[in-house]
Every structure is written in structure tokens, then in C-alpha cells.
Design an enzyme around this catalytic site. Structure first.
Site, PDB file in Angstrom:
ATOM      1  N   ASP A 246      -8.090   2.759   5.250  1.00 27.15           N
ATOM      2  CA  ASP A 246      -8.272   2.853   3.796  1.00 27.15           C
ATOM      3  C   ASP A 246      -9.547   2.099   3.457  1.00 27.15           C
ATOM      4  O   ASP A 246     -10.123   1.394   4.302  1.00 27.15           O
ATOM      5  CB  ASP A 246      -7.037   2.242   3.088  1.00 27.15           C
ATOM      6  CG  ASP A 246      -7.065   2.416   1.568  1.00 27.15           C
ATOM      7  OD1 ASP A 246      -7.853   3.246   1.060  1.00 27.15           O
ATOM      8  OD2 ASP A 246      -6.294   1.710   0.881  1.00 27.15           O
TER       9      ASP A 246
ATOM     10  N   HIS B 253       1.710   1.039  -2.632  1.00 27.86           N
ATOM     11  CA  HIS B 253       1.402   2.416  -3.058  1.00 27.86           C
ATOM     12  C   HIS B 253       2.420   3.358  -2.408  1.00 27.86           C
ATOM     13  O   HIS B 253       2.089   4.150  -1.525  1.00 27.86           O
ATOM     14  CB  HIS B 253      -0.026   2.759  -2.644  1.00 27.86           C
ATOM     15  CG  HIS B 253      -0.605   3.952  -3.346  1.00 27.86           C
ATOM     16  ND1 HIS B 253       0.058   4.652  -4.333  1.00 27.86           N
ATOM     17  CD2 HIS B 253      -1.811   4.576  -3.200  1.00 27.86           C
ATOM     18  CE1 HIS B 253      -0.708   5.647  -4.749  1.00 27.86           C
ATOM     19  NE2 HIS B 253      -1.839   5.626  -4.092  1.00 27.86           N
TER      20      HIS B 253
HETATM   21  N1  NVA Z   1      -6.264   0.561  -1.520  1.00 25.69           N
HETATM   22  C1  NVA Z   1      -6.856   1.457  -2.479  1.00 25.69           C
HETATM   23  C2  NVA Z   1      -6.070   2.709  -2.596  1.00 25.69           C
HETATM   24  C3  NVA Z   1      -6.649   3.718  -3.536  1.00 25.69           C
HETATM   25  C4  NVA Z   1      -5.805   4.945  -3.668  1.00 25.69           C
HETATM   26  C5  NVA Z   1      -6.979   0.764  -3.825  1.00 25.69           C
HETATM   27  O1  NVA Z   1      -6.042   0.096  -4.235  1.00 25.69           O
HETATM   28  O2  NVA Z   1      -8.030   0.906  -4.459  1.00 25.69           O
HETATM   29  N1   CP Z   2      -4.855   8.144  -2.991  1.00 22.58           N
HETATM   30  C1   CP Z   2      -4.830   7.954  -4.316  1.00 22.58           C
HETATM   31  O1   CP Z   2      -3.910   7.364  -4.891  1.00 22.58           O
HETATM   32  O2   CP Z   2      -5.900   8.486  -4.959  1.00 22.58           O
HETATM   33  P1   CP Z   2      -6.251   8.309  -6.495  1.00 22.58           P
HETATM   34  O3   CP Z   2      -6.724   6.890  -6.695  1.00 22.58           O
HETATM   35  O4   CP Z   2      -7.368   9.292  -6.723  1.00 22.58           O
HETATM   36  O5   CP Z   2      -5.047   8.590  -7.332  1.00 22.58           O
END
Ligand code: NVA
Ligand code: CP
Length: 310
Positions: free
Chosen positions: A231, A140
Site C-alpha cells: 500500500d 479498512h
Molecule cells: N492506507 C491508505 C489507504 C487508502 C485507500 C490511506 O489510508 O490513505
Molecule cells: N482503496 C480505497 O479505499 O480507495 P479510495 O480511497 O479511492 O476509496
């Protein structure tokens, strides 16, 4: 300056993963992001992207990524098209390669939130416009660029600082690992043995000189840290693999945060599961910069768009 061989070889400016981008490019994006955060215009032009269109393609839900790219693009004078998986022929099996070829004929850039980095790279390989990684289950990078900007906003350079990650060694953790050699911070990750981040990124970051510690002890990671990050324990699409019972002792609470430096920052990409991976006391407390972090998604997306499109 870091350079790696691009898996997707292209003259187009894709923003895929932090280990494929040069340090100078990341610095330039952050500088642009800081300028937008301070409400300055960049290159003397308040609307540099007039006439340009960004497609936002979502195979998973989003609040921050969607709104920050959409608002950011509009603030720069451009426009957006938002596509969700089931509204497009992707949902009926049209290939990513063909979708990339078609979208490239309509829009100037595509942000993709998809399941795997394989899908993302496939899109980049077949697109003739920039592709931006809006999250895969593997990384990400837009988020971690906003996190770096947030640290710099509050505390200045990350160089030599200690960042502690507590919890699942997930996509966001991997982007932190990939950011480490670019920004020169020491990264300590505390994760259960079976949820350690994938080895490839750790090896890559270490070969680029990053100081990365992997431990199963959250107290060891957080001790004297300048920034504590966590997270969700269950990432999107990985519900079946979720192991909350392994993660309980990794919760960021007052007792754990007390081991960090008194002026340490707390970060979370959001959405948070309150009183699971982080307590209300920390999320809403004086260490927390999570709302600035969310706001900075907007400023950094504008930096990324400006790099990709101008
Ligand atoms: N680790 C989380 C981040 C969400 C922004 C996911 O992938 O769901
Ligand atoms: N942190 C983040 O990417 O949030 P969303 O899933 O709401 O885009």
C-alpha cells in the site's frame, strides 16, 4: 467461529471492524459478494433495497469507496446521499453524536470515512441505523473483504495460504491482521521497526489462533508467498508522519516478487504511487489482480449492505 465482545453494544448490524464480527457473518457477506460478482440475484430479488437510503459521509477523499457504495446501493434499488465534511455542520463543529442521531432519522444506514476509530465508534454508539467503516487511519475492513474475495476468485480458499505484506504497517495491514484468524491464512508482515502495525490487533489475532510473523526483512515475508500485498507509504492525514526513506527497500519489484510462488498474486488497495511502493512492471504485470480487486469493492459492498439492511 470467532466472537469478541463488541465495544459498541447494539442490536443494529454495524460493520465496524473485522475483529468485532463473527466469521459466519464475514463468510455470508463474501458469499453474497461472489453471487453479485457472478451476476446472480440474491434471495430471488434483483432490487432488494428499494426505498432504502444510504448516507456516505467523507472526511477524507475517495474514488473507489465512494463509487462502489454509490453504484452498489443503486444496483440494489436503493438511493444514496453523499456528504463531505466541509459541506456539513460536522465541518463547523456539530458533534458526531448529534450527527448520528439526526442522520438516523433520515437514512437507513451510514458509511463513514473518518480519521480515527474513536469517531467511528462514537457514530455507531449514537446511531440507531447500521454504521459501516469506510476507512479510518486505524483500519479498512471493506477493502480487505474485497481482497479476500479477489483471492478466492482466482485461487480458491485462503486457508493455509501465505499472505505477505510489505511496507507501512498501516490501516489496511491492520484489517489483514484482523482477517487472518477468520480465514485461516498465514500472514507475514515486513515493515520497518518504527512502522510495525499496532500491537493490539496482532495480539488479538494470535489469541484467536492466527499464524502471524512480523519481520523487518521483506524477502523473508515474501519467500514462497501465495499473495503479496502493499500500500502507499503515506496514508491520508498522516503526511507529517510519512517516512519514505525507511520504506525504499520494501518496494515490490520484480526481484522481490521473484521470491514468491510462481503463481502468487499481487494486490494493492489503490491508489498506487507507481514506482514508489510498487513498480509498473509488477502493477501491470501477470501477478497483478489490482483491477479485479477494485471491481470487487463493488460486489463486497453489496454483500455488506445486504447484511446490514436485510
Ligand atoms: N492506507 C491508505 C489507504 C487508502 C485507500 C490511506 O489510508 O490513505
Ligand atoms: N482503496 C480505497 O479505499 O480507495 P479510495 O480511497 O479511492 O476509496
Amino acid at each position: 467461529m470467532i466472537t469478541t465482545c463488541e465495544p459498541v453494544r447494539s442490536a443494529v448490524r454495524h460493520f465496524l471492524d473485522l475483529d468485532h464480527l463473527e466469521t459466519g457473518v464475514l463468510r455470508r457477506i463474501l458469499n453474497t459478494g461472489h453471487a453479485y460478482r457472478r451476476r446472480e440475484s440474491v434471495m430471488g430479488n434483483p432490487l432488494p433495497l428499494v426505498g432504502r437510503v444510504l448516507a456516505l459521509v467523507f472526511e477524507k477523499p475517495s474514488t473507489r469507496t465512494r463509487v462502489s457504495f454509490e453504484v452498489g446501493m443503486r444496483q440494489l434499488g436503493g438511493d444514496v446521499v453523499v456528504l463531505t465534511h466541509n459541506d456539513t455542520q460536522l465541518g463547523r463543529g456539530e458533534s458526531i453524536a448529534d450527527t448520528a442521531r439526526v442522520l438516523s432519522r433520515y437514512v437507513d444506514a451510514v458509511m463513514l470515512r473518518t480519521n480515527t476509530s474513536g469517531n467511528l465508534n462514537e457514530m455507531a454508539r449514537h446511531a440507531s441505523v447500521p454504521i459501516i467503516n469506510g476507512l479510518t487511519q486505524d483500519s479498512h475492513p471493506c477493502q480487505v473483504m474485497a481482497d479476500v474475495l479477489t483471492f478466492e476468485q482466482h485461487r480458491g480458499s485462503l486457508a493455509g495460504r501465505v499472505v505477505a505484506w510489505c511496507g507501512d504497517g498501516n490501516n489496511v495491514a491492520v484489517s489483514w491482521i484482523q482477517a487472518a484468524p477468520h480465514f485461516g491464512f498465514r500472514l507475514r508482515l515486513a515493515c520497518p521497526e518504527s512502522l510495525m502495525p499496532e500491537e493490539r490487533s496482532v495480539t488479538w489475532a494470535r489469541t484467536k489462533g492466527a499464524d502471524i510473523t512480523l519481520t523487518t526483512d521483506p524477502r523473508e515475508a515474501v519467500w514462497n508467498a501465495d499473495c503479496v500485498v502493499t500500500d502507499t507509504w503515506t496514508s491520508m492525514g498522516l503526511e507529517e508522519k510519512s517516512r519514505p526513506e525507511l520504506l525504499r527497500s520494501y518496494q515490490v519489484n520484480a526481484a522481490l516478487m521473484a521470491l514468491a510462488r510462481p503463481e502468487a498474486l499481487f494486490m494493492h488497495c489503490l491508489p498506487a504511487h507507481r514506482n514508489q511502493e510498487v513498480t509498473d512492471e509488477i502493477l501491470d504485470g501477470p501477478h497483478s489482480v489490482v483491477w479485479d480487486e477494485a471491481e470487487n469493492r463493488l460486489h463486497v459492498q453489496k454483500g455488506i449492505l445486504m447484511w446490514c439492511l436485510t
